[in-house]
Design an enzyme around this catalytic site. Structure first.
Site, short mmCIF file in Angstrom:
data_model
loop_
_atom_site.label_atom_id
_atom_site.label_comp_id
_atom_site.label_asym_id
_atom_site.label_seq_id
_atom_site.Cartn_x
_atom_site.Cartn_y
_atom_site.Cartn_z
N GLU A 174 149.71 85.63 46.44
CA GLU A 174 148.33 85.84 46.90
C GLU A 174 147.38 86.05 45.72
OE1 GLU A 174 149.47 87.58 51.32
OE2 GLU A 174 149.23 89.00 49.70
N ASP A 303 158.61 103.02 53.13
CA ASP A 303 159.05 102.51 51.82
C ASP A 303 159.87 103.51 51.02
OD1 ASP A 303 157.71 100.24 52.39
OD2 ASP A 303 156.25 100.37 50.76
C1 LIG Z 1 149.76 94.89 47.21
C2 LIG Z 1 150.58 95.11 48.46
C3 LIG Z 1 150.58 94.14 49.45
C4 LIG Z 1 151.33 94.33 50.61
N1 LIG Z 1 151.27 93.36 51.59
C5 LIG Z 1 151.89 93.58 52.76
C6 LIG Z 1 151.76 92.64 53.83
O1 LIG Z 1 151.08 91.62 53.71
N2 LIG Z 1 152.38 92.94 55.01
C7 LIG Z 1 153.13 94.07 55.18
O2 LIG Z 1 153.64 94.31 56.26
N3 LIG Z 1 153.30 94.96 54.17
C8 LIG Z 1 152.70 94.74 52.97
N4 LIG Z 1 152.85 95.64 51.94
C9 LIG Z 1 153.79 96.75 52.10
C10 LIG Z 1 153.22 97.88 52.96
O3 LIG Z 1 151.93 98.20 52.52
C11 LIG Z 1 154.17 99.06 52.88
O4 LIG Z 1 155.43 98.66 53.32
C12 LIG Z 1 153.67 100.21 53.71
O5 LIG Z 1 152.44 100.68 53.24
C13 LIG Z 1 154.69 101.35 53.72
O6 LIG Z 1 154.20 102.41 54.47
P1 LIG Z 1 154.58 103.91 54.12
O7 LIG Z 1 154.01 104.75 55.21
O8 LIG Z 1 156.04 104.00 53.83
O9 LIG Z 1 153.88 104.22 52.74
P2 LIG Z 1 152.36 104.08 52.29
O10 LIG Z 1 151.58 103.26 53.24
O11 LIG Z 1 152.42 103.64 50.87
O12 LIG Z 1 151.82 105.57 52.36
C14 LIG Z 1 152.33 106.59 51.53
C15 LIG Z 1 151.34 107.72 51.51
O13 LIG Z 1 151.95 108.85 50.90
C16 LIG Z 1 151.03 109.47 50.03
N5 LIG Z 1 151.80 110.18 48.99
C17 LIG Z 1 152.70 109.66 48.14
N6 LIG Z 1 153.22 110.62 47.35
C18 LIG Z 1 152.61 111.78 47.70
C19 LIG Z 1 152.72 113.11 47.24
N7 LIG Z 1 153.55 113.47 46.25
N8 LIG Z 1 151.96 114.07 47.82
C20 LIG Z 1 151.10 113.73 48.83
N9 LIG Z 1 150.97 112.47 49.30
C21 LIG Z 1 151.72 111.51 48.75
C22 LIG Z 1 150.22 108.32 49.47
O14 LIG Z 1 148.97 108.76 48.97
C23 LIG Z 1 150.10 107.41 50.70
O15 LIG Z 1 148.93 107.68 51.44
C24 LIG Z 1 152.11 95.49 50.77
C25 LIG Z 1 152.12 96.46 49.77
C26 LIG Z 1 151.36 96.27 48.63
C27 LIG Z 1 151.35 97.32 47.55
#
Ligand SMILES: Cc1cc2nc3c(=O)[nH]c(=O)nc-3n(C[C@H](O)[C@H](O)[C@H](O)COP(=O)(O)OP(=O)(O)OC[C@H]3O[C@@H](n4cnc5c(N)ncnc54)[C@H](O)[C@@H]3O)c2cc1C
Length: 423
Positions: A174, A303
């Site tokens: 992308e 993740d």
């Molecule tokens: C550039 C990019 C493109 C992507 N494209 C896609 C796509 O097209 N389709 C798709 O399905 N997925 C995509 N993904 C993957 C998707 O965004 C992730 O799989 C998803 O966000 C995971 O969700 P999560 O809740 O595990 O973590 P996240 O959404 O990353 O949320 C984690 C949260 O925890 C908080 N946090 C972390 N550590 C701490 C701490 N020590 N103290 C307090 N808060 C903390 C962070 O601030 C964040 O808000 C992409 C990711 C990236 C980086």
């Protein structure tokens, strides 16, 4: 009526896709919830590359957590970075010295990019994981053209007009496609001394093909579409080194002032906080019901977790997987509160994989049907608008895209925030 001060205390760390889903799915359950995040906003990471490439403004893909949860009187939002967990005392520890008690804890702290043991490359090859990363990349990309315009040395000018992207997954593809469109289309004609159409965009992938998560035929189509946009693709070559003057791949140096890192991920520090088993990317190896081994009162999702719950294979690190896990954990908490303590194994259902290659081109792999080209691009666009939060953002993003589609003009081409001054 339930006395709210006596209600079960759930703490969710991380207001990303997984954490927010847990909170949404616990609406009207007999619980008090605290959601803790080090940022005050929820970020729609799938569109980060559009901020990095000047298609969208930062405010179009991020929303204040407090505002999202304003109607949920049972939820307290805490802006703080978590630094540890005292599982014996059932408390999370905050960077500012504070602590927060829990009865049930959900770890949803996500991941960030990784340099496979070469963290020293980070200053030369920024990754894309946060809004700050996206704004930094946008500034550096736009500034490269500005510096090239004023550079009289041909070799240095060529290095400024060479963009290397490391990693041939969806994010790398992308980024490469959009930077190619920017250089070869949007910017052409705006500069007086340089021809931006001569800019080189080089996508570097260590594997034998790009987009390994997609069917071979779709990856081959994307490969051809990128080449038609003017992207050079280097396959089968690992990166040996990233420096201020370029990237060394397979023993050969490519001179460039702009390397973008879209290659690896490293989970948050949650495994270290608890001292529990993790894989090479530091993801906690979750139990079948998504609890943390040895800690039935702690769940791990998204993740920062790894679990073989996709027909025996690892669940992919994508937003729908984090949301499905959040939904599963919320349902388990509800059952436990009703006295049903039976473990409920999580099973992942994959809806499909999507990636865009440029303004009118995408690929979609639903398993049962594979789509490519403009039709796939329209479906990709509608799917992303649907998943954005709030009507205002959906309308704003749809209008921005329509404008780019019709006029080719990228309105978010602003260079904001200077480079950090050397200390
Ligand atoms: C550039 C990019 C493109 C992507 N494209 C896609 C796509 O097209 N389709 C798709 O399905 N997925 C995509 N993904 C993957 C998707 O965004 C992730 O799989 C998803 O966000 C995971 O969700 P999560 O809740 O595990 O973590 P996240 O959404 O990353 O949320 C984690 C949260 O925890 C908080 N946090 C972390 N550590 C701490 C701490 N020590 N103290 C307090 N808060 C903390 C962070 O601030 C964040 O808000 C992409 C990711 C990236 C980086």
């Amino acid at each position: 009526m339930c006395d709210s001060s006596q209600a079960h205390r759930v703490v969710v760390i991380g207001a990303g896709f997984g954490g927010l889903e847990v909170v949404h799915r616990l609406a009207s359950a007999p619980v008090r919830i605290a959601i803790v995040d080090r940022r005050n906003y929820h970020l729609f990471q799938p569109l980060l590359y559009q901020v990095a490439t000047a298609s969208l403004a930062a405010s179009e893909i991020a929303w204040p957590i407090r505002h999202l949860l304003r109607k949920r009187k049972d939820v307290t939002t805490v802006l703080a970075a978590v630094t540890g967990i005292d599982s014996a005392a059932r408390q999370i520890l905050l960077e500012d010295g504070g602590a927060l008690a829990y009865e049930t804890l959900v770890l949803a702290t996500g991941a960030r990019h990784a340099y496979f043991g070469h963290d020293q490359w980070e200053p030369y090859a920024p990754g894309l994981k946060t809004l700050e990363d996206a704004v930094t990349i946008r500034r550096r990309v736009l500034r490269s053209f500005e510096r090239a315009e004023r550079e009289s040395d041909p070799e240095r000018r060529e290095a400024l007009l060479t963009f290397a992207i490391v990693g041939g997954g969806p994010t790398g593809v992308e980024l490469a496609g959009t930077i190619a469109e920017l250089a070869h289309g949007n910017l052409a004609g705006e500069f007086r001394r340089i021809d931006t159409r001569k800019a080189r965009i080089v996508l570097i992938e260590a594997g034998r093909r790009i987009l390994p998560g997609f069917a071979e035929s779709l990856a081959a189509y994307a490969h051809g579409a990128l080449e038609r946009l003017g992207v050079e693709i280097e396959l089968g070559l690992p990166v040996d080194e990233c420096t201020d003057s370029g990237v060394v791949i397979g023993g050969r140096k490519l001179s460039t002032k702009m390397i973008l890192w879209a290659a690896g991920v490293q989970a948050s520090s949650a495994a270290d906080w608890l001292g529990v088993p993790a894989d090479r990317a530091n993801r906690i190896k979750a139990e079948p019901d998504l609890s943390v081994p040895g800690h039935p009162e702690i769940f791990v999702i998204g993740d920062t977790a790894t679990i073989d719950a996709w027909h025996g294979e690892p669940v992919p690190g994508i937003a729908p997987a984090a949301k499905q896990q959040g939904r599963h954990v919320a349902a388990t908490i509800r059952m436990r509160l009703r006295g049903d303590l039976r473990p409920r194994p999580f099973r992942y259902r994959h809806a499909g994989s999507l990636a865009t290659i440029g303004k009118r081109c995408a690929i979609i792999d639903f398993g049962w049907i594979r789509l490519r080209g403009p039709i796939a691009w329209w479906i990709w666009g509608f799917a992303h608008i649907y998943f954005l939060i709030g009507l205002r953002n959906r309308v704003a993003v749809a209008l921005s895209w329509l404008w780019i589609y019709v006029s080719g003009d990228r309105s978010a081409r602003l260079i904001t925030q200077g480079e950090p001054r050397p200390k």
